[in-house]
Motif scaffolding. Sequence first.
Motif, short mmCIF file in Angstrom:
data_model
loop_
_atom_site.label_atom_id
_atom_site.label_comp_id
_atom_site.label_asym_id
_atom_site.label_seq_id
_atom_site.Cartn_x
_atom_site.Cartn_y
_atom_site.Cartn_z
N TYR A 251 0.96 -1.14 0.02
CA TYR A 251 -0.12 -0.05 0.10
C TYR A 251 0.88 1.15 -0.12
CZ TYR A 251 -4.47 -2.34 0.91
OH TYR A 251 -5.61 -3.30 0.63
N SER A 252 2.11 1.34 0.45
CA SER A 252 2.78 2.48 0.71
C SER A 252 3.05 3.38 -0.69
CB SER A 252 4.19 2.09 1.58
OG SER A 252 4.89 3.47 1.61
N TRP A 253 3.14 4.61 -0.61
CA TRP A 253 3.53 5.25 -1.60
C TRP A 253 4.95 5.10 -1.77
CZ3 TRP A 253 0.26 7.85 -4.62
CH2 TRP A 253 -0.97 8.42 -4.15
N GLN A 254 5.49 5.14 -2.90
CA GLN A 254 7.06 5.35 -3.03
C GLN A 254 7.21 6.88 -3.21
OE1 GLN A 254 9.29 2.34 -5.38
NE2 GLN A 254 7.18 2.13 -6.30
N SER A 255 8.43 7.16 -2.78
CA SER A 255 8.61 8.79 -2.64
C SER A 255 8.00 9.63 -3.89
CB SER A 255 10.18 8.98 -2.55
OG SER A 255 10.32 8.19 -1.35
N ARG A 256 8.63 9.24 -5.21
CA ARG A 256 8.06 9.96 -6.13
C ARG A 256 6.75 9.94 -6.56
NH1 ARG A 256 10.77 5.33 -8.15
NH2 ARG A 256 9.38 3.83 -9.12
N GLU A 257 5.93 8.79 -6.17
CA GLU A 257 4.65 8.90 -6.12
C GLU A 257 3.87 9.80 -5.38
OE1 GLU A 257 3.98 4.23 -7.51
OE2 GLU A 257 3.93 4.73 -5.49
N LEU A 258 4.41 9.79 -4.25
CA LEU A 258 3.91 10.71 -3.09
C LEU A 258 4.08 12.12 -3.41
CD1 LEU A 258 2.38 10.84 -0.32
CD2 LEU A 258 4.70 10.95 0.70
N LYS A 259 5.04 12.44 -4.08
CA LYS A 259 5.48 13.67 -4.68
C LYS A 259 4.42 14.34 -5.69
CE LYS A 259 9.14 16.73 -6.42
NZ LYS A 259 10.46 16.88 -7.06
N ALA A 260 4.23 13.34 -6.79
CA ALA A 260 3.44 13.44 -7.83
C ALA A 260 1.92 13.66 -7.16
CB ALA A 260 3.31 12.43 -8.96
#
Length: 571
Positions: free
Chosen positions: A163-172
Amino acid sequence: MGVEQCYWGLCFVPLDADGSKFFGFSEFLAALALMVLAWTIADVRYRFRLRTAPLPLQGLTFIVIGAVGCLALLTDWWRAEQWPVPKGNLVTSAGWQAFLGGLFLLTFMTWVWFAFIRPAVFSRWNSRRFVQQVYRAILRGSPAELPEIADELSRSAKTLIEYSWQSRELKAYHEQRKPGKETAHERLLRVRRYAYDALLIIADRKFCRHVVQASPITALALFEETAAQQKFNVPLDTFAKNITSEAIANRDSFAYHEVEGYYTGYVGFHKPLTKALYGNYALVDSLGQVFDVDYRERQRWDAEQWETFCRLVLVTFRSYIESGAGNQHSSVLFRVVHDIQGSISGLYKINGSTSEWWADDSLKRLRVVVDFAIDAIKILDARKDDFYTTLRRRDGDHHRDVYDLIAELMFEIVFEAASVKAPKELCWAVQHNDVWGKFFGSFAPEGSAARIIKYKLRRLIYDEISRMGEWPNFKGSRVLGMAMNVLGLKDHGTDYEKPTRALRKAVLSWTKEHYARIAAESPRVAADCLVDGMVYEAEGPRLVKIGMQILDRPPSRTVLELDPAATEKST
């Protein structure tokens, strides 16, 4: 039996006080006492499971048990007073008691199901409660609670990573999100944010200490899932760094037990946690901070701890080489090798020591770093094809490959060993036996990678010495002093000297040409070139190396005639 009464076609009869009774208020109290006892003696693990269930189990349990108790009490009171109840078989006295008893039992079985049989894991249904409970446990920091919570997290490793965001996904997501009322889709995305936050929360240093000590299976599960799902940008970087720090600090951790099968059996052969975290270069490279232990901690490490740290780094280095990434610059490995190099910066403190210098921890750390360099060369030699490299780097060429990395580490080892100049026995033991003999001796690695690295090392040594021809300096003087000490002032023609014969010839040729001039212009630098047992005679001018005294034999004298300083000046 009382009198039957009817109203508008609905008849009522008094409740029989002598009817069957198997679940009344007294039975409810007895069952409740047992349930309260079970709840009270439940430890941290089971309370955590109940609080993170998909249902608000505590609130529902309170409501249902309270309702069943009130209805059971009312039923007994109704029976005792023989108040009227509807006539018929729709709900009998026995059926009503069965309903209340079944409701109570169902509540208890639900409690048991989530506490013992099928504990909940992190999911979209309990994400908020799950993260809250983990956060509160870590804030409390209870030594009794944290090991249990750490162990419980291992079961949720798969869903947390999933479920966790990856860093680039969270930023987007934050860049695309529009202000205003939250949509249904965004509410679903909150679950991913909760998983992301959970991975950040467990990076707490104290929590990581308990993971290493009591629940390494949690770290194993998280890193295995990260690798299996190929989600290398989840926020586990700080967690991984703290796991490394605590594993080195705790001498009873996996880092000390997962050594070799000869010592620890199956775990030593398999090395599950070591391979999960350090055996996947792609994971280590993505996390970035795995080996970034605080410098203040590293300064307190002894030789055993540095040896353990080097062993973990070599696991990553092997993966780096076997994956074929050796031609790519690795900031992680270049940085950690620099940290390892810094572990021997205090070697100069044993210079001049005469009592039990062989047991000094700085000397032990030197041997650890030397062995690390040798093991790295062996890993490179095990590869069939060599990586492309430029043998001679020009000044100002900042590109460095893996061969340069190891060669420069070995050069720094040579430089640090050169700081030990006296007494003669200590100087020879450190410079020749612990360093030079390991790099160029009979048992040194001899593969193609080893030959490349040795060439680069010899080049680094000679280039550093030759710079003194233009600008005398103390770094070059130390390197020259060690070179003359371990190479000697003449070639004895033995096979043992063959790997360094060309270097000896070049160093002695340079020394003949420049040393007398340096002695005249910079006496302190020239004196710094001489180790115990080597003297400069200006009358010659010449350098004389006095050997060690063996029994009653007079010490040997080896002489190197130098070009006069006046000749050098005139040229």
